[in-house]
Design an enzyme around this catalytic site. Structure first.
Site: not given
Length: 230
Positions: A86, A195, A197
């Site tokens: 990002c 994302h 994660e």
């Protein structure tokens, strides 16, 4: 293996990224402040999402001048693994480690949703645990994720298989040719807007992002002839 998560003023996904490394990779990981100037002890360097320096001027434009970025560029030149997610992707384009730029979403709205991605290249240090053409689910959360580059750069990205992820189905931001993530020619630097994660456990709706972290660990082990025992 030791991993650095770079923290800029305004980063807000650093904790998620730190936890993903701990939970999935099980290796030492440190927060590294943007003013630090020594990354020599790290094997992988991760730039998290957020709003570094409030996104003033444009996303990543100020962060690219942080003292730590000179060391990130040096680490990339040395072949270490660099991943920007990002805002981290935006910073990598601003500093010149990846080509192109991230523009305002075509809708001019912030988009936060679970997105489908197609794995375009699974022959990278970050995607080796995926199948080519596989469709995965990874969340997005951005207002400026509209990837753009000129025709010459796009041709090079295609020729060198640097387009790693494309949006599948809906393109949430107007990104050129549905591009969601790219790597450099050498293959050790990856930038992506979604994302991973935030998709490493089943309770997160998707755990497809988990395999990005296992891919990084597997690559490092092979490069350093590290064996594991059951």
């Amino acid at each position: 293996m030791r991993v650095a998560v770079i923290v800029f003023p305004g980063s807000n996904a650093d904790v998620d990224l730190f936890n993903a490394v701990e939970d999935v990779m099980g290796v030492p990981v440190d927060y590294v402040w943007h003013s630090d100037t020594d990354l020599s002890k790290y094997d992988a360097i991760l730039l998290p999402g957020g709003f570094s320096y409030g996104d003033y001027l444009r996303c990543g434009a100020v962060a690219r001048f942080s003292p730590v970025m000179e060391q990130v560029v040096k680490a990339a030149d040395e072949g270490k693994l660099i991943m920007g997610i990002c805002n981290g992707f935006q910073i990598l384009t601003e500093v010149g480690l990846l080509p192109g730029a991230l523009l305002r979403n075509r809708s001019l709205k912030f988009r936060c949703k679970l997105s489908e991605l197609r794995v375009e290249n699974n022959d990278t240090s970050f995607t080796r645990d995926f199948a080519a053409g596989e469709v995965i689910q990874i969340p997005i959360a951005h207002g400026e994720g509209n990837y753009y580059c000129d025709e010459e750069t796009l041709a090079k990205l295609k020729a060198n298989k640097q387009i790693v992820f494309r949006y599948h189905g809906e393109n949430p931001n107007g990104s050129l040719e549905d591009i969601a993530g790219i790597c450099n020619e050498r293959g050790n630097v990856l930038g992506m807007m979604p994302h991973p994660e935030r998709a490493v456990h089943s309770w997160m709706t998707s755990d497809d992002g988990r395999r990005m972290f296992t891919s990084i660990l597997k690559t490092w082990r092979e490069q350093n002839s590290v064996t594991t025992h059951a």
